[in-house]
Design a protein around this motif. Sequence first.
Motif, PDB file in Angstrom:
ATOM      1  N   GLY A  39       0.831  -1.200   0.000  1.00 46.68           N
ATOM      2  CA  GLY A  39       0.000   0.000   0.000  1.00 46.68           C
ATOM      3  C   GLY A  39       0.861   1.243   0.000  1.00 46.68           C
ATOM      4  N   GLY A  40       0.393   2.280   0.668  1.00 47.94           N
ATOM      5  CA  GLY A  40       1.124   3.536   0.691  1.00 47.94           C
ATOM      6  C   GLY A  40       0.913   4.314  -0.604  1.00 47.94           C
ATOM      7  N   HIS A  41       1.469   5.491  -0.642  1.00 44.13           N
ATOM      8  CA  HIS A  41       1.293   6.344  -1.803  1.00 44.13           C
ATOM      9  C   HIS A  41       2.605   7.038  -2.122  1.00 44.13           C
ATOM     10  N   ALA A  42       2.646   7.705  -3.265  1.00 45.13           N
ATOM     11  CA  ALA A  42       3.867   8.369  -3.694  1.00 45.13           C
ATOM     12  C   ALA A  42       4.070   9.673  -2.934  1.00 45.13           C
ATOM     13  N   VAL A  43       5.318   9.937  -2.558  1.00 42.32           N
ATOM     14  CA  VAL A  43       5.671  11.182  -1.879  1.00 42.32           C
ATOM     15  C   VAL A  43       6.834  11.825  -2.630  1.00 42.32           C
ATOM     16  N   ASP A  44       7.041  13.099  -2.380  1.00 36.45           N
ATOM     17  CA  ASP A  44       8.089  13.853  -3.069  1.00 36.45           C
ATOM     18  C   ASP A  44       9.236  14.175  -2.131  1.00 36.45           C
ATOM     19  N   LEU A  45      10.438  13.975  -2.624  1.00 36.58           N
ATOM     20  CA  LEU A  45      11.633  14.457  -1.946  1.00 36.58           C
ATOM     21  C   LEU A  45      12.215  15.584  -2.779  1.00 36.58           C
ATOM     22  N   PHE A  46      12.256  16.783  -2.203  1.00 40.38           N
ATOM     23  CA  PHE A  46      12.844  17.916  -2.888  1.00 40.38           C
ATOM     24  C   PHE A  46      14.302  18.090  -2.463  1.00 40.38           C
ATOM     25  N   ARG A  47      14.933  19.090  -2.995  1.00 37.04           N
ATOM     26  CA  ARG A  47      16.386  19.237  -2.902  1.00 37.04           C
ATOM     27  C   ARG A  47      16.947  19.088  -1.486  1.00 37.04           C
ATOM     28  N   PRO A  48      16.420  19.767  -0.461  1.00 36.24           N
ATOM     29  CA  PRO A  48      17.056  19.620   0.858  1.00 36.24           C
ATOM     30  C   PRO A  48      16.981  18.188   1.392  1.00 36.24           C
ATOM     31  N   ALA A  49      15.863  17.501   1.174  1.00 36.61           N
ATOM     32  CA  ALA A  49      15.746  16.117   1.627  1.00 36.61           C
ATOM     33  C   ALA A  49      16.627  15.197   0.798  1.00 36.61           C
ATOM     34  N   MET A  50      16.795  15.509  -0.483  1.00 40.97           N
ATOM     35  CA  MET A  50      17.715  14.728  -1.326  1.00 40.97           C
ATOM     36  C   MET A  50      19.148  14.882  -0.835  1.00 40.97           C
ATOM     37  N   ASN A  51      19.526  16.121  -0.466  1.00 42.92           N
ATOM     38  CA  ASN A  51      20.876  16.357   0.038  1.00 42.92           C
ATOM     39  C   ASN A  51      21.122  15.597   1.342  1.00 42.92           C
ATOM     40  N   ILE A  52      20.129  15.596   2.230  1.00 40.52           N
ATOM     41  CA  ILE A  52      20.260  14.875   3.495  1.00 40.52           C
ATOM     42  C   ILE A  52      20.355  13.372   3.240  1.00 40.52           C
ATOM     43  N   SER A  53      19.549  12.862   2.317  1.00 39.85           N
ATOM     44  CA  SER A  53      19.603  11.439   1.967  1.00 39.85           C
ATOM     45  C   SER A  53      20.973  11.077   1.392  1.00 39.85           C
ATOM     46  N   GLU A  54      21.548  11.987   0.626  1.00 46.00           N
ATOM     47  CA  GLU A  54      22.877  11.735   0.072  1.00 46.00           C
ATOM     48  C   GLU A  54      23.916  11.648   1.192  1.00 46.00           C
ATOM     49  N   GLN A  55      23.820  12.533   2.185  1.00 41.56           N
ATOM     50  CA  GLN A  55      24.742  12.470   3.319  1.00 41.56           C
ATOM     51  C   GLN A  55      24.573  11.173   4.113  1.00 41.56           C
ATOM     52  N   MET A  56      23.367  10.617   4.085  1.00 39.90           N
ATOM     53  CA  MET A  56      23.123   9.358   4.774  1.00 39.90           C
ATOM     54  C   MET A  56      23.617   8.154   3.980  1.00 39.90           C
ATOM     55  N   GLY A  57      24.036   8.386   2.737  1.00 40.56           N
ATOM     56  CA  GLY A  57      24.545   7.295   1.901  1.00 40.56           C
ATOM     57  C   GLY A  57      23.456   6.458   1.251  1.00 40.56           C
ATOM     58  N   VAL A  58      22.213   6.944   1.236  1.00 38.64           N
ATOM     59  CA  VAL A  58      21.110   6.136   0.705  1.00 38.64           C
ATOM     60  C   VAL A  58      20.562   6.688  -0.606  1.00 38.64           C
ATOM     61  N   LEU A  59      21.132   7.761  -1.118  1.00 35.51           N
ATOM     62  CA  LEU A  59      20.572   8.379  -2.316  1.00 35.51           C
ATOM     63  C   LEU A  59      20.499   7.424  -3.512  1.00 35.51           C
ATOM     64  N   PRO A  60      21.517   6.586  -3.768  1.00 34.34           N
ATOM     65  CA  PRO A  60      21.386   5.648  -4.895  1.00 34.34           C
ATOM     66  C   PRO A  60      20.167   4.736  -4.767  1.00 34.34           C
ATOM     67  N   ARG A  61      19.872   4.265  -3.570  1.00 36.02           N
ATOM     68  CA  ARG A  61      18.691   3.422  -3.383  1.00 36.02           C
ATOM     69  C   ARG A  61      17.404   4.227  -3.577  1.00 36.02           C
ATOM     70  N   VAL A  62      17.392   5.458  -3.093  1.00 37.04           N
ATOM     71  CA  VAL A  62      16.226   6.314  -3.273  1.00 37.04           C
ATOM     72  C   VAL A  62      15.944   6.517  -4.755  1.00 37.04           C
ATOM     73  N   GLU A  63      16.977   6.849  -5.514  1.00 37.47           N
ATOM     74  CA  GLU A  63      16.806   7.102  -6.943  1.00 37.47           C
ATOM     75  C   GLU A  63      16.415   5.825  -7.686  1.00 37.47           C
ATOM     76  N   ALA A  64      16.930   4.691  -7.230  1.00 36.77           N
ATOM     77  CA  ALA A  64      16.605   3.421  -7.887  1.00 36.77           C
ATOM     78  C   ALA A  64      15.144   3.030  -7.688  1.00 36.77           C
ATOM     79  N   ARG A  65      14.538   3.491  -6.582  1.00 37.35           N
ATOM     80  CA  ARG A  65      13.150   3.134  -6.288  1.00 37.35           C
ATOM     81  C   ARG A  65      12.166   4.248  -6.678  1.00 37.35           C
TER      82      ARG A  65
END
Length: 417
Positions: A39-65
């Motif tokens: 279930g669940g629905h689509a959500v948006d990650l904008f630039r600041p959240a993308m930058n934080i995700s990149e610092q967490m080392g998970v951005l490749p997985r985020v982009e892949a999904r």
Amino acid sequence: MRILISGAGIAGPVLAYWLTRHGYSVTVVERAPALRKTGGHAVDLFRPAMNISEQMGVLPRVEARATGTSRMTLYPEGARRCVRVDVAKIFSATSDRHVEIMRDDLSEIYYDATHEDVEYVFGDSITAISPDAEVRFENAAPRRFDLVVGADGLHSTVRRLVFGDESRFSAGIGAYLGVLTLPNAFGLDGELRLHVGVGRTAGMYGARHLDGARALFLFRSDREFDYQHRDVVRQKDLLRSAFRGMHTDVDRWLDQLDCTPAFYFDSITQLRMDTWSRGRVTLVGDAGYCPGPAVGGSTTLAVVGAYVLAGELARAGGDHERAFPAYERAMAEHVRGSHAVALSVAKTLIPTSRLGVSGLVQGTRLISALPAGPRRALLRRATKSARLYNCMTVEDYPPAPAASGGRAGFVGDRSGN
């Protein structure tokens, strides 16, 4: 120092990640028996959240999904012709760093980044919090923590226990949201089919990696509906009443209501609080300042809020009497902006007149047809959400040099357990 977080959705795991990096010992308690993966629905990650995700080392997985939504077919209610739009062009013009991802996928990614360093307790919930942060649970034995954070969403248990009934802080905008999972009968992959009428909007989208498709329903009501938060039968009846007869596609989606494996329904509500902190307790994300589900960029706001809260605690050396006010000051402008933007977005997504429907259709067609330069300029002038999230700045909070990044080796544990 031991910190308890209630909620393992988005804000909870992000906060847990950064707290452990700053040297704190973290426990996350979650009412659900396991991570929600259907279930669940689509959500948006904008630039600041993308930058934080990149610092967490998970951005490749985020982009892949990412859902990969690139096309939209727009059906104005009662019109004979549809409008086909290149959504990818619109996304690229509104934000130079943006991903649309399923909420459950994002939650799992953030959980995977933290579960080795964080104690997760599923299938339990907080029932009481004392002023000195002794916490009682539905199932587990009482435990004492140094701080407690409510990251448990719009209907937060922590907020209710510490600040009072939700009705004191919630402000509905006169609209409702429903989401259900259904078979991908149209074979949608990266496409959104959207039906728009006066006071109601229904859409369906799919992607290769999804377990079926998602149908999204947004509608307005002049009166507030009387229903219980967990009364699914009543909620489904409200959706049927609001959308039946809109279009044959929408009627088919509604026919799946009684057999859908996952269903969500709620009012589109903003939370407006003078403060998100009291004593040793604070709130983050939707629990403290929800701008409105589906209209207010609440996921980006939750990620940013979690990062800032952890950073301010680290900067204050764990002194919550300094950290909590600093956190609220840092987030205040972002929250005010998100609340204002949500009201504007809701008016656009759920038009209040035929003129509004026509404006949405024609404006979307025009923006899609423009060359990249003029399209970007027009959207940045006309789209408040793009300006808000692209201009949102976040301080850098370097991890403490002594932080070990794991459960062992933490100092300042006043609970002794």
